[in-house]
Design a protein around this motif. Structure first.
Motif, PDB file in Angstrom:
ATOM      1  N   PHE A  56      43.367  90.952  88.585  1.00  0.00           N
ATOM      2  CA  PHE A  56      42.452  89.822  88.386  1.00  0.00           C
ATOM      3  C   PHE A  56      42.785  89.014  87.136  1.00  0.00           C
ATOM      4  CE2 PHE A  56      40.394  92.796  91.147  1.00  0.00           C
ATOM      5  CZ  PHE A  56      39.866  91.983  92.126  1.00  0.00           C
ATOM      6  N   LEU A  58      44.300  85.808  85.225  1.00  0.00           N
ATOM      7  CA  LEU A  58      44.193  84.410  85.602  1.00  0.00           C
ATOM      8  C   LEU A  58      45.462  83.920  86.305  1.00  0.00           C
ATOM      9  CD1 LEU A  58      42.634  82.779  82.409  1.00  0.00           C
ATOM     10  CD2 LEU A  58      41.448  83.548  84.478  1.00  0.00           C
ATOM     11  N   ARG A  59      45.268  83.082  87.299  1.00  0.00           N
ATOM     12  CA  ARG A  59      46.392  82.387  87.917  1.00  0.00           C
ATOM     13  C   ARG A  59      46.823  81.262  86.977  1.00  0.00           C
ATOM     14  NH1 ARG A  59      42.566  82.794  92.635  1.00  0.00           N
ATOM     15  NH2 ARG A  59      41.719  81.011  91.549  1.00  0.00           N
ATOM     16  N   GLN A  62      44.584  78.384  86.087  1.00  0.00           N
ATOM     17  CA  GLN A  62      43.318  78.696  85.412  1.00  0.00           C
ATOM     18  C   GLN A  62      43.467  78.838  83.906  1.00  0.00           C
ATOM     19  OE1 GLN A  62      42.715  82.288  87.924  1.00  0.00           O
ATOM     20  NE2 GLN A  62      40.676  81.444  88.347  1.00  0.00           N
ATOM     21  N   ARG A  63      44.700  78.867  83.414  1.00  0.00           N
ATOM     22  CA  ARG A  63      44.961  79.184  82.010  1.00  0.00           C
ATOM     23  C   ARG A  63      44.866  77.962  81.105  1.00  0.00           C
ATOM     24  NH1 ARG A  63      50.241  82.739  83.649  1.00  0.00           N
ATOM     25  NH2 ARG A  63      49.125  84.252  84.941  1.00  0.00           N
ATOM     26  N   ARG A  67      39.855  78.382  78.083  1.00  0.00           N
ATOM     27  CA  ARG A  67      39.662  79.682  78.714  1.00  0.00           C
ATOM     28  C   ARG A  67      40.367  80.788  77.927  1.00  0.00           C
ATOM     29  NH1 ARG A  67      37.340  81.464  83.760  1.00  0.00           N
ATOM     30  NH2 ARG A  67      37.627  83.715  83.733  1.00  0.00           N
ATOM     31  N   ASP A  76      40.071  86.957  85.415  1.00  0.00           N
ATOM     32  CA  ASP A  76      39.287  86.169  86.367  1.00  0.00           C
ATOM     33  C   ASP A  76      38.057  86.968  86.791  1.00  0.00           C
ATOM     34  OD1 ASP A  76      38.323  84.513  88.327  1.00  0.00           O
ATOM     35  OD2 ASP A  76      40.240  84.237  89.344  1.00  0.00           O
ATOM     36  N   GLU A  78      35.177  85.889  87.483  1.00  0.00           N
ATOM     37  CA  GLU A  78      34.455  85.251  88.586  1.00  0.00           C
ATOM     38  C   GLU A  78      34.934  85.791  89.934  1.00  0.00           C
ATOM     39  OE1 GLU A  78      34.909  81.976  85.357  1.00  0.00           O
ATOM     40  OE2 GLU A  78      36.169  83.524  86.267  1.00  0.00           O
ATOM     41  N   ARG A  79      36.253  85.888  90.075  1.00  0.00           N
ATOM     42  CA  ARG A  79      36.801  86.398  91.339  1.00  0.00           C
ATOM     43  C   ARG A  79      36.520  87.889  91.493  1.00  0.00           C
ATOM     44  NH1 ARG A  79      41.701  88.099  93.684  1.00  0.00           N
ATOM     45  NH2 ARG A  79      42.821  88.090  91.706  1.00  0.00           N
TER      46      ARG A  79
END
Length: 199
Positions: A56, A58-59, A62-63, A67, A76, A78-79
């Motif tokens: 999980f 970050l992709r 998303q970085r 963040r 991540d 949230e995921r």
């Protein structure tokens, strides 16, 4: 705290609950993955699921600076809450897509069948963003001295050692300190050799 004591306490929990969820947070190279594998072996693969927080991270998209500057923000959550924590409350099978560090993308879904013991292992597993929405039955913090940590990192990931030292360890240290993660966990395992007690 010894590994044997934790196993005993998990056994006691399982006598009163159909399913328990254990989070294993802690320092890089403290032995979280090895410890989780030992627990799974101790209880049996048909009785235990292990889910890794590494799945999980970050992709790339998303970085953002915002963040990454947030303590614990490089996971991540949230995921994780959507794909793991929420389904765990149903007691049914579910699936999630692991993040692959090599390809920097999500892999094909893995199916998690219902089992009595679920272990969530990895740094950031007890992030406030997670625990304020999902209650673990047991939380564990694994600690290792700095010298041993660096020896293990050099041996395990020599090509990534500099990134651990200059990037990832400072980020996790900031997370530990900001949220008092060690103090908030139920159990502390300081000596990785405690795992040998389970063999």
């Amino acid at each position: 705290m010894t590994a044997e004591r934790l196993v005993f306490d998990i056994q006691q929990y399982l006598q009163n609950k159909k399913r328990i969820v254990v989070a294993i947070d802690g320092m890089s190279a403290a032995g979280k993955s090895s410890f989780s594998a030992m627990l799974k072996s101790s209880f049996g693969s048909k009785q235990c699921n292990v889910i890794h927080m590494d799945h999980f991270f970050l992709r790339p998209e998303q970085r953002t600076s915002e963040r990454l500057n947030t303590p614990g923000g490089n996971v991540d959550f949230e995921r994780f809450l959507l794909e793991v924590a929420k389904p765990l409350t149903t007691g049914k099978s579910f699936s999630y897509k692991p993040f692959c560090c090599k390809t920097q993308s999500l892999k094909e879904p893995v199916v998690i069948p219902p089992r009595p013991l679920v272990i969530i292992e990895g740094v950031y597993s007890t992030s406030p963003e997670i625990v304020k929405q999902f209650k673990y039955d047991i939380t564990v913090f694994m600690q290792v001295d700095e010298a041993t940590q660096h020896i293990r990192l050099k041996k395990r990931n020599p090509g990534l050692y500099e990134r651990f030292v200059n990037e990832w360890i400072p980020m996790e240290s900031k997370y530990f300190k900001t949220y008092n993660i060690l103090e908030k966990c139920d159990y502390l395992i300081e000596d990785i050799n405690a795992i040998d007690e389970m063999e």
